[in-house]
Design a protein around this motif. Structure first.
Motif, PDB file in Angstrom:
ATOM      1  N   GLY A 171       0.744  -1.265   0.214  1.00  0.00           N
ATOM      2  CA  GLY A 171       0.035  -0.006  -0.433  1.00  0.00           C
ATOM      3  C   GLY A 171       0.851   1.114   0.095  1.00  0.00           C
ATOM      4  N   SER A 172       0.370   2.368  -0.590  1.00  0.00           N
ATOM      5  CA  SER A 172       1.227   3.400  -0.296  1.00  0.00           C
ATOM      6  C   SER A 172       1.381   3.581   1.225  1.00  0.00           C
ATOM      7  N   GLU A 173       0.664   3.141   1.838  1.00  0.00           N
ATOM      8  CA  GLU A 173       1.042   4.202   3.376  1.00  0.00           C
ATOM      9  C   GLU A 173       2.061   3.172   4.021  1.00  0.00           C
ATOM     10  N   ASN A 174       2.157   2.231   3.228  1.00  0.00           N
ATOM     11  CA  ASN A 174       4.061   1.458   4.184  1.00  0.00           C
ATOM     12  C   ASN A 174       5.154   2.331   3.061  1.00  0.00           C
TER      13      ASN A 174
ATOM     14  N   ASN B 114      -5.882  16.034  -1.996  1.00  0.00           N
ATOM     15  CA  ASN B 114      -6.022  15.707  -0.661  1.00  0.00           C
ATOM     16  C   ASN B 114      -7.244  15.261  -0.561  1.00  0.00           C
ATOM     17  N   ASN B 115      -6.643  14.603  -0.203  1.00  0.00           N
ATOM     18  CA  ASN B 115      -8.000  13.519   1.161  1.00  0.00           C
ATOM     19  C   ASN B 115      -7.889  15.002   2.545  1.00  0.00           C
ATOM     20  N   PRO B 116      -8.656  14.903   2.715  1.00  0.00           N
ATOM     21  CA  PRO B 116     -10.607  14.324   2.208  1.00  0.00           C
ATOM     22  C   PRO B 116     -11.278  15.798   1.664  1.00  0.00           C
TER      23      PRO B 116
ATOM     24  N   LEU C  18       4.824  13.697  -2.803  1.00  0.00           N
ATOM     25  CA  LEU C  18       3.803  13.965  -3.281  1.00  0.00           C
ATOM     26  C   LEU C  18       3.226  12.911  -3.361  1.00  0.00           C
ATOM     27  N   ASP C  19       2.228  12.887  -3.027  1.00  0.00           N
ATOM     28  CA  ASP C  19       0.649  11.882  -2.753  1.00  0.00           C
ATOM     29  C   ASP C  19       0.189  12.090  -3.533  1.00  0.00           C
ATOM     30  N   GLU C  20       0.006  10.859  -4.627  1.00  0.00           N
ATOM     31  CA  GLU C  20      -1.137  11.114  -5.855  1.00  0.00           C
ATOM     32  C   GLU C  20      -1.975   9.848  -5.625  1.00  0.00           C
ATOM     33  N   ALA C  21      -2.870   9.878  -4.574  1.00  0.00           N
ATOM     34  CA  ALA C  21      -3.409   8.514  -4.865  1.00  0.00           C
ATOM     35  C   ALA C  21      -4.986   8.622  -5.544  1.00  0.00           C
ATOM     36  N   TYR C  22      -4.467   9.698  -5.693  1.00  0.00           N
ATOM     37  CA  TYR C  22      -5.910   9.802  -6.411  1.00  0.00           C
ATOM     38  C   TYR C  22      -5.544  10.393  -7.967  1.00  0.00           C
ATOM     39  N   TYR C  23      -4.290  10.638  -8.229  1.00  0.00           N
ATOM     40  CA  TYR C  23      -4.015  10.971  -9.779  1.00  0.00           C
ATOM     41  C   TYR C  23      -4.989  10.544 -10.831  1.00  0.00           C
TER      42      TYR C  23
ATOM     43  N   ARG D  34       1.686   7.071  -5.560  1.00  0.00           N
ATOM     44  CA  ARG D  34       0.559   6.482  -5.696  1.00  0.00           C
ATOM     45  C   ARG D  34       0.537   5.085  -5.781  1.00  0.00           C
ATOM     46  N   THR D  35      -0.840   4.464  -6.176  1.00  0.00           N
ATOM     47  CA  THR D  35      -1.551   3.325  -5.425  1.00  0.00           C
ATOM     48  C   THR D  35      -2.437   2.091  -6.313  1.00  0.00           C
ATOM     49  N   PHE D  36      -2.788   1.534  -6.171  1.00  0.00           N
ATOM     50  CA  PHE D  36      -3.630   0.228  -6.815  1.00  0.00           C
ATOM     51  C   PHE D  36      -4.918   0.341  -5.914  1.00  0.00           C
ATOM     52  N   SER D  37      -4.633   1.507  -4.660  1.00  0.00           N
ATOM     53  CA  SER D  37      -6.005   0.794  -3.798  1.00  0.00           C
ATOM     54  C   SER D  37      -7.331   1.509  -4.577  1.00  0.00           C
ATOM     55  N   LYS D  38      -7.180   3.249  -5.246  1.00  0.00           N
ATOM     56  CA  LYS D  38      -8.315   3.709  -4.741  1.00  0.00           C
ATOM     57  C   LYS D  38      -8.442   3.890  -6.816  1.00  0.00           C
ATOM     58  N   ILE D  39      -8.678   3.730  -7.752  1.00  0.00           N
ATOM     59  CA  ILE D  39      -8.847   3.721  -9.380  1.00  0.00           C
ATOM     60  C   ILE D  39      -9.203   2.441  -9.430  1.00  0.00           C
TER      61      ILE D  39
ATOM     62  N   LEU E   6      -5.743  -5.766  -1.258  1.00  0.00           N
ATOM     63  CA  LEU E   6      -4.601  -6.324  -1.358  1.00  0.00           C
ATOM     64  C   LEU E   6      -3.088  -5.608  -0.865  1.00  0.00           C
ATOM     65  N   ARG E   7      -3.341  -4.273  -1.071  1.00  0.00           N
ATOM     66  CA  ARG E   7      -2.320  -3.466  -0.700  1.00  0.00           C
ATOM     67  C   ARG E   7      -1.193  -3.605  -1.355  1.00  0.00           C
ATOM     68  N   ILE E   8      -1.642  -2.223  -2.534  1.00  0.00           N
ATOM     69  CA  ILE E   8      -0.378  -3.144  -2.697  1.00  0.00           C
ATOM     70  C   ILE E   8       0.060  -1.188  -3.481  1.00  0.00           C
TER      71      ILE E   8
END
Ligand SMILES: *Cc1c(COP(=O)(O)O)cnc(C)c1O
Length: 342
Positions: free
Chosen positions: A66-69, A138-140, A165-170, A195-200, A206-208
């Protein structure tokens, strides 16, 4: 035992309501057969898939649980009790938690209209600042900073201060002035894109996630990374997810409609919605949002109150399917009417 499913509509965690790519799902199912084997500790398959996808070198990629990690590893590699980190007011709270876990001081730059304000961020930097975290969008709040603002920040700071640069929603953002952050990597050696596979991509369970940076930074993060931080099912599924452009495009398109539907619906009730480029909306409901959250939950809908952000009158609602959004708007409207009658 009853096998009746309780139908709760979850609009509280910014997940993709349309699920993962069928290609990713198939890859995940195949990978389950081999769970007796450790994952590749270097994450080679996924790193090369990502390098290929973005036109980068494999040495620029870091993969995480996850991008958290990823954010946590960045903190572990670069923060300590002597330096500090700068974030914006209303920044995603997980980042605050991660910074605090290192015993590091946090400097909070006041937001402007709920969004990150670059001048305030620059003003918050001092000689001890090591990392600046920018969540974009930004979240939220769903707000975003532009390419030019990003450039202004990068040009104003010393090159030994890292910009994360946290682009989780890129992938959800279509705005033309949203940063083309990848194009900045070669000029700014202190930039890390997360970036993350958690959002779109719809793979939150799965956490990646991954980071893109210059190789020297990737190496420093890699030095503190635990060998088997990412599991094999996630890595194989993520590779396939990258190949399914259609799934991303469909999710993008349906999300634009959903965010519009929620925004219009809430505005019709006389409420102020912060313009959002993510897969969620943030709205001022002008009353205690914790209480409203609980009452919506009793009616089978989960949304997020924003007390941890000191926004006690705001709600964050993830855009669901058309039907889910409609059901939320109906239930919310009913509660609203009930309350006004008292
Ligand atoms: C959801 C979210 C993440 C978390 O992502 P994971 O990859 O699931 O760990 C990171 N940053 C922001 C801003 C998010 O909203």
């Amino acid at each position: 035992m009853s096998n009746k499913k309780i139908n709760v509509i979850k609009m509280s965690n910014n997940e993709n309501p349309f699920g993962p790519s069928p290609l990713a799902l198939r890859a995940a199912k195949c990978s389950v057969e081999n769970i007796n084997v450790y994952p590749d500790s270097e994450g080679c398959i996924l790193k090369s898939a990502l390098a290929n996808f973005y036109g980068l070198d494999i040495s620029q990629i870091t993969v995480g649980n996850g991008s958290e990690n990823i954010l946590d590893m960045i903190a572990k590699a670069f923060l300590n009790y002597k330096n500090n980190a700068v974030i914006s007011q209303y920044c995603f709270t997980t980042i605050l938690l991660i910074i605090h876990s290192m015993g590091t001081k946090v400097k909070i730059a006041p937001a402007l209209n709920y969004g990150h304000n670059i001048n305030n961020i620059i003003d918050s930097i001092d000689s001890q600042t090591k990392v600046i975290f920018i969540v974009n969008p930004n979240n939220p709040t769903g707000t975003y900073i532009t390419h030019n603002e990003m450039l202004e920040l990068l040009n104003s700071i010393k090159s030994d201060i890292l910009v994360v640069l946290d682009e989780a929603y890129y992938e959800y953002v279509g705005e033309k002035n949203y940063p083309d952050s990848l194009s900045l990597l070669s000029s700014y050696q202190n930039l890390i894109i997360v970036r993350t596979f958690s959002k779109i991509y719809g793979m939150a369970g799965l956490r990646i996630g991954y980071a893109m940076s210059n190789p020297a930074i990737a190496k420093e993060i890699n030095n503190i990374r635990l060998p088997f931080n990412v599991n094999s099912i996630a890595m194989n599924a993520a590779c396939e997810a990258l190949n399914d452009k259609e799934h991303v495009e469909r999710s993008y398109f349906l999300n634009k409609q959903g965010v519009h539907q929620l925004t219009i619906g809430l505005e019709h009730m006389g409420l102020e919605v912060i313009p959002s480029v993510g897969n969620f909306v943030c709205v001022n409901i002008k009353r205690d949002s914790l209480d409203l959250c609980q009452r919506l939950f009793e009616r089978g809908i989960m949304v997020k109150h924003l007390l941890p952000y000191n926004l006690p009158f705001h709600l964050r609602i993830t855009s669901g399917t058309y039907e889910q959004n409609q059901q939320f708007l109906n239930e919310f409207h009913n509660l609203f009417l009930e309350e006004k009658m008292f």
